[in-house]
Motif scaffolding. Structure first.
Motif, short mmCIF file in Angstrom:
data_model
loop_
_atom_site.label_atom_id
_atom_site.label_comp_id
_atom_site.label_asym_id
_atom_site.label_seq_id
_atom_site.Cartn_x
_atom_site.Cartn_y
_atom_site.Cartn_z
N GLY A 49 -4.44 10.74 -19.29
CA GLY A 49 -5.17 10.59 -18.04
C GLY A 49 -4.37 10.80 -16.77
N VAL A 50 -3.22 11.45 -16.86
CA VAL A 50 -2.41 11.72 -15.67
C VAL A 50 -2.28 13.23 -15.52
N ARG A 51 -2.60 13.72 -14.34
CA ARG A 51 -2.46 15.16 -14.07
C ARG A 51 -1.07 15.44 -13.50
N PRO A 52 -0.55 16.64 -13.73
CA PRO A 52 0.81 16.95 -13.27
C PRO A 52 0.88 17.38 -11.80
N ASP A 53 0.41 16.52 -10.92
CA ASP A 53 0.57 16.81 -9.49
C ASP A 53 0.97 15.51 -8.78
N GLU A 54 1.63 15.66 -7.66
CA GLU A 54 2.23 14.51 -6.97
C GLU A 54 1.20 13.46 -6.58
N ARG A 55 0.05 13.89 -6.08
CA ARG A 55 -0.97 12.93 -5.62
C ARG A 55 -1.53 12.12 -6.78
N SER A 56 -1.77 12.77 -7.91
CA SER A 56 -2.30 12.07 -9.07
C SER A 56 -1.31 11.02 -9.57
N ILE A 57 -0.05 11.43 -9.70
CA ILE A 57 0.98 10.49 -10.17
C ILE A 57 1.13 9.34 -9.18
N ALA A 58 1.17 9.67 -7.89
CA ALA A 58 1.31 8.64 -6.86
C ALA A 58 0.11 7.70 -6.86
N ASP A 114 0.84 -1.19 0.00
CA ASP A 114 0.00 0.00 0.00
C ASP A 114 0.88 1.24 0.00
N LEU A 115 0.47 2.23 -0.76
CA LEU A 115 1.19 3.50 -0.85
C LEU A 115 0.33 4.55 -0.16
N ARG A 116 0.86 5.16 0.89
CA ARG A 116 0.10 6.18 1.64
C ARG A 116 0.23 7.52 0.94
N LEU A 117 -0.85 7.94 0.31
CA LEU A 117 -0.82 9.18 -0.47
C LEU A 117 -0.62 10.40 0.41
N ASN A 118 -0.94 10.29 1.71
CA ASN A 118 -0.76 11.42 2.63
C ASN A 118 0.61 11.43 3.28
N ASP A 119 1.46 10.49 2.93
CA ASP A 119 2.79 10.40 3.54
C ASP A 119 3.82 9.96 2.51
N LEU A 120 3.85 10.64 1.38
CA LEU A 120 4.77 10.25 0.30
C LEU A 120 6.23 10.44 0.69
N SER A 169 6.19 6.12 2.86
CA SER A 169 6.06 5.54 1.51
C SER A 169 7.41 5.38 0.80
N GLY A 170 8.48 5.43 1.56
CA GLY A 170 9.80 5.16 0.98
C GLY A 170 10.30 6.25 0.06
N ARG A 171 10.04 7.52 0.43
CA ARG A 171 10.46 8.68 -0.36
C ARG A 171 9.90 8.64 -1.78
N MET A 172 8.65 8.20 -1.88
CA MET A 172 7.97 8.21 -3.17
C MET A 172 7.82 9.63 -3.69
N ASP A 173 7.87 10.62 -2.80
CA ASP A 173 7.78 12.02 -3.23
C ASP A 173 8.89 12.38 -4.20
N VAL A 174 10.08 11.83 -3.98
CA VAL A 174 11.22 12.10 -4.87
C VAL A 174 10.93 11.54 -6.26
N LEU A 175 10.34 10.35 -6.31
CA LEU A 175 10.07 9.70 -7.60
C LEU A 175 8.95 10.40 -8.36
N VAL A 176 7.88 10.78 -7.66
CA VAL A 176 6.77 11.41 -8.39
C VAL A 176 7.14 12.81 -8.87
N ARG A 177 8.00 13.51 -8.13
CA ARG A 177 8.48 14.81 -8.63
C ARG A 177 9.32 14.61 -9.89
N ALA A 178 10.09 13.52 -9.92
CA ALA A 178 10.89 13.23 -11.12
C ALA A 178 9.98 12.95 -12.32
N VAL A 179 8.90 12.20 -12.10
CA VAL A 179 7.94 11.93 -13.17
C VAL A 179 7.34 13.23 -13.68
N ASN A 180 6.92 14.08 -12.75
CA ASN A 180 6.31 15.35 -13.11
C ASN A 180 7.25 16.19 -13.98
#
Length: 195
Positions: free
Chosen positions: A76-85, A17-23, A27-38
């Motif tokens: 179908g992907v919006r350019p924000d961290e929550r959407s990508i995550a 499970d990926l916690r969208l409120n704790d990227l 969530s294993g620094r998923m914030d770093v990865l989704v910013r890279a995708v963006n």
């Protein structure tokens, strides 16, 4: 010029499970990865059709998972961290396909098993000139001649010894003397290649 990016998520789990409120934390620094995708894929008003990014989710005991965002077909992907995550979260609930088998889950998003060495092998077979971004590397402008090009980045942690072994054949390029966050490196690469 077609460009590809691959980023290693050393703490990001491939399943569960990926916690969208704790990227940034649980969530294993998923914030770093989704910013890279963006940064790799989105313009102010559109998508970079010449850009791809592969996330390597290598945290935990494995098996490892790769998630590929293909700008040429992404929908179908919006350019924000929550959407990508959210897209990554739905993939994490699926069974990991065998290494080398890319299963499309939505337009422009696929996943497969494997790690960095598998991505490097695929890129080599596809004729991608692969580089590692490294502050101690050669001048960026002097090296890039041919497309397509691929760039390997790490998350908030340095490359492991095993990863460095896989990267020995790749030329190292510098975009500056400071260790920058991955998404900032991607933005600079786009700027230099767009020029």
């Amino acid at each position: 010029m077609q460009r590809r990016f691959a980023i290693i998520g050393h703490d990001a789990l491939g399943s569960g499970d990926l916690r969208l409120n704790d990227l940034a934390g649980g969530s294993g620094r998923m914030d770093v990865l989704v910013r890279a995708v963006n940064t790799a894929l989105f313009l102010s008003h559109g998508i970079r059709r010449d850009s791809h990014i592969t996330l390597h989710l290598t945290g935990g005991q494995g098996p490892f998972r790769r998630v590929w965002f293909d700008g040429s077909t992404l929908r179908g992907v919006r350019p924000d961290e929550r959407s990508i995550a959210g897209h990554i979260r739905s993939i994490m609930k699926r069974q990991i396909p065998p290494i080398g088998t890319w299963e499309e889950v939505s337009s422009g998003i696929s996943h497969s098993g494997g790690d960095l060495s598998d991505t490097l092998g695929e890129w080599s077979r596809e004729g991608v000139n692969t580089y590692v971004l490294d502050s101690l590397g050669s001048s960026f402008e002097e090296a890039l001649q041919d497309a397509p090009v691929g760039f390997i980045l790490s998350d908030h942690l340095p490359f492991s010894d095993k990863e460095n072994d896989s990267l020995q054949a790749c030329q190292r390029l510098s975009i500056g003397t400071e260790w920058l966050q991955g998404h900032a490196c991607i933005a600079i690469v786009h700027h230099l290649l767009d020029g």
